[in-house]
Design a protein around this motif. Structure first.
Motif, short mmCIF file in Angstrom:
data_model
loop_
_atom_site.label_atom_id
_atom_site.label_comp_id
_atom_site.label_asym_id
_atom_site.label_seq_id
_atom_site.Cartn_x
_atom_site.Cartn_y
_atom_site.Cartn_z
N THR A 236 0.78 -1.24 0.05
CA THR A 236 -0.23 0.01 0.15
C THR A 236 0.94 1.35 0.01
O THR A 236 1.82 1.42 0.76
CB THR A 236 -1.07 0.04 1.15
N LEU A 237 0.76 2.28 -1.12
CA LEU A 237 1.38 3.19 -1.25
C LEU A 237 0.85 4.52 -1.05
O LEU A 237 -0.46 4.62 -1.56
CB LEU A 237 2.17 3.01 -2.39
N ALA A 238 1.47 5.55 -0.52
CA ALA A 238 0.90 6.97 -0.43
C ALA A 238 0.96 7.44 -1.74
O ALA A 238 2.31 7.64 -2.41
CB ALA A 238 1.38 7.78 0.68
N VAL A 239 0.17 8.26 -2.33
CA VAL A 239 0.09 8.82 -3.41
C VAL A 239 -0.70 10.18 -3.27
O VAL A 239 -1.69 10.14 -2.61
CB VAL A 239 -0.58 8.11 -4.79
N PRO A 240 -0.33 11.26 -4.14
CA PRO A 240 -1.03 12.66 -4.08
C PRO A 240 -2.59 12.18 -4.70
O PRO A 240 -3.48 12.88 -3.96
CB PRO A 240 -0.36 13.48 -4.83
N SER A 241 -2.83 11.72 -5.70
CA SER A 241 -4.18 11.28 -6.19
C SER A 241 -4.33 9.75 -6.50
O SER A 241 -3.75 9.05 -7.52
CB SER A 241 -4.28 12.01 -7.44
N VAL A 242 -5.16 9.17 -5.68
CA VAL A 242 -5.61 7.78 -5.90
C VAL A 242 -6.20 7.35 -7.19
O VAL A 242 -5.59 6.57 -7.80
CB VAL A 242 -6.39 7.33 -4.86
N LEU A 243 -7.13 8.41 -7.71
CA LEU A 243 -7.65 8.10 -9.00
C LEU A 243 -6.64 8.31 -10.21
O LEU A 243 -6.54 7.53 -11.10
CB LEU A 243 -8.91 9.16 -9.46
N ASP A 244 -5.74 9.35 -10.33
CA ASP A 244 -4.68 9.48 -11.08
C ASP A 244 -3.73 8.31 -10.99
O ASP A 244 -3.36 7.91 -12.16
CB ASP A 244 -4.06 10.94 -10.97
N GLY B 139 -14.26 6.34 -1.95
CA GLY B 139 -14.31 7.83 -1.36
C GLY B 139 -14.63 8.73 -2.40
O GLY B 139 -14.44 8.40 -3.55
N GLU B 140 -15.02 9.95 -2.08
CA GLU B 140 -15.51 10.98 -3.30
C GLU B 140 -14.91 12.28 -2.65
O GLU B 140 -15.70 12.99 -1.83
CB GLU B 140 -16.72 11.10 -3.34
N PRO B 141 -13.61 12.84 -2.99
CA PRO B 141 -12.77 12.22 -4.08
C PRO B 141 -12.32 10.83 -3.37
O PRO B 141 -12.13 10.75 -2.41
CB PRO B 141 -12.00 13.35 -4.58
N PRO B 142 -11.61 9.98 -4.40
CA PRO B 142 -11.00 8.75 -3.93
C PRO B 142 -9.89 8.96 -2.79
O PRO B 142 -9.08 9.62 -3.23
CB PRO B 142 -10.57 8.03 -5.04
N THR B 143 -9.95 8.28 -1.65
CA THR B 143 -8.93 8.22 -0.87
C THR B 143 -8.28 6.89 -0.56
O THR B 143 -7.10 7.07 0.01
CB THR B 143 -9.39 8.86 0.61
N HIS B 144 -8.72 6.09 -1.34
CA HIS B 144 -8.10 4.54 -1.01
C HIS B 144 -8.53 3.74 -2.47
O HIS B 144 -9.83 4.27 -3.03
CB HIS B 144 -8.70 4.03 0.09
N GLY B 145 -7.71 2.93 -3.11
CA GLY B 145 -7.84 2.53 -4.42
C GLY B 145 -7.04 1.34 -4.33
O GLY B 145 -6.05 1.05 -3.74
N VAL C 118 -2.13 -4.02 -5.77
CA VAL C 118 -1.34 -3.14 -5.10
C VAL C 118 -2.47 -2.00 -4.69
O VAL C 118 -3.29 -1.68 -5.62
CB VAL C 118 -0.26 -2.41 -6.11
N HIS C 119 -2.49 -1.63 -3.53
CA HIS C 119 -3.27 -0.34 -2.75
C HIS C 119 -2.59 0.90 -2.94
O HIS C 119 -1.47 0.92 -2.78
CB HIS C 119 -3.86 -0.76 -1.52
N PHE C 120 -3.39 1.93 -2.96
CA PHE C 120 -3.11 3.16 -2.95
C PHE C 120 -3.95 3.96 -1.86
O PHE C 120 -5.18 3.74 -2.08
CB PHE C 120 -2.77 4.04 -4.39
N TRP C 121 -3.04 4.70 -1.14
CA TRP C 121 -3.93 5.81 -0.37
C TRP C 121 -3.49 7.21 -0.50
O TRP C 121 -2.38 7.43 -0.84
CB TRP C 121 -3.88 5.43 1.21
N GLN C 122 -4.40 8.14 -0.14
CA GLN C 122 -3.94 9.47 -0.61
C GLN C 122 -3.08 9.97 0.82
O GLN C 122 -3.45 9.91 1.87
CB GLN C 122 -5.21 10.23 -0.62
N GLY C 123 -2.04 10.40 0.10
CA GLY C 123 -0.80 11.07 1.03
C GLY C 123 0.37 11.31 0.46
O GLY C 123 0.21 11.31 -0.74
N GLU C 124 1.36 11.52 1.22
CA GLU C 124 2.61 11.93 0.48
C GLU C 124 3.39 10.99 0.16
O GLU C 124 3.93 10.16 1.11
CB GLU C 124 3.38 13.03 1.60
N PRO C 125 3.71 10.76 -1.21
CA PRO C 125 4.69 9.66 -1.34
C PRO C 125 6.04 9.47 -0.46
O PRO C 125 6.70 10.44 -0.20
CB PRO C 125 5.10 9.67 -2.79
N GLN C 126 6.30 8.23 -0.30
CA GLN C 126 7.34 7.91 0.77
C GLN C 126 8.57 7.05 -0.02
O GLN C 126 8.54 5.81 -0.22
CB GLN C 126 6.91 7.05 1.92
#
Length: 123
Positions: free
Chosen positions: A13-21, A39-45, A54-62
């Protein structure tokens, strides 16, 4: 006596600025599919490549020295698609002494991704 347990999967699970993008980038440029966006806008995908998820959550990439590794049956198909879609390739396909042919790329968030094929495993 300790009890045993099983695990059916692991989901990086990785932090990304935009889950949908991010989900759309993997779908459009590399041929993955979307498992879900929440979520709306998506915060997890999550995205799928066959059974790999692979999962993504909205946050700052590490970012760092880590990477996602995808074991595929036909490296040329993935590589050709990545090249056609101008994915940043950081290492062209190469055969390694451990019996794998692999290439490296970078996703839209700066994460390292690597694809590998066992030698002699093309379908």
């Amino acid at each position: 006596m300790s009890k045993s347990f099983r695990c059916s999967a692991v989901y990086p699970t990785l932090a990304v600025p935009s889950v949908l993008d991010t989900c759309n980038w993997y779908v459009d440029l590399l041929g993955f599919s979307i498992r879900f966006v929440w979520g709306e806008p998506p915060t997890h995908g999550a995205i799928l490549l066959d059974a790999a998820c692979v999962h993504f959550w909205q946050g700052e990439p590490q970012l760092g020295a880590n990477w996602l590794y995808f074991d595929v049956n036909d490296l040329d198909v993935v590589y050709d698609r990545a090249m056609a879609n101008q994915v940043e390739i950081t290492r062209a396909p190469e055969i390694y002494p451990w019996g794998m042919r692999e290439f490296n790329a970078v996703d839209l968030n700066g994460y390292n991704i690597r694809f590998g094929q066992h030698m002699g495993s093309a379908d």
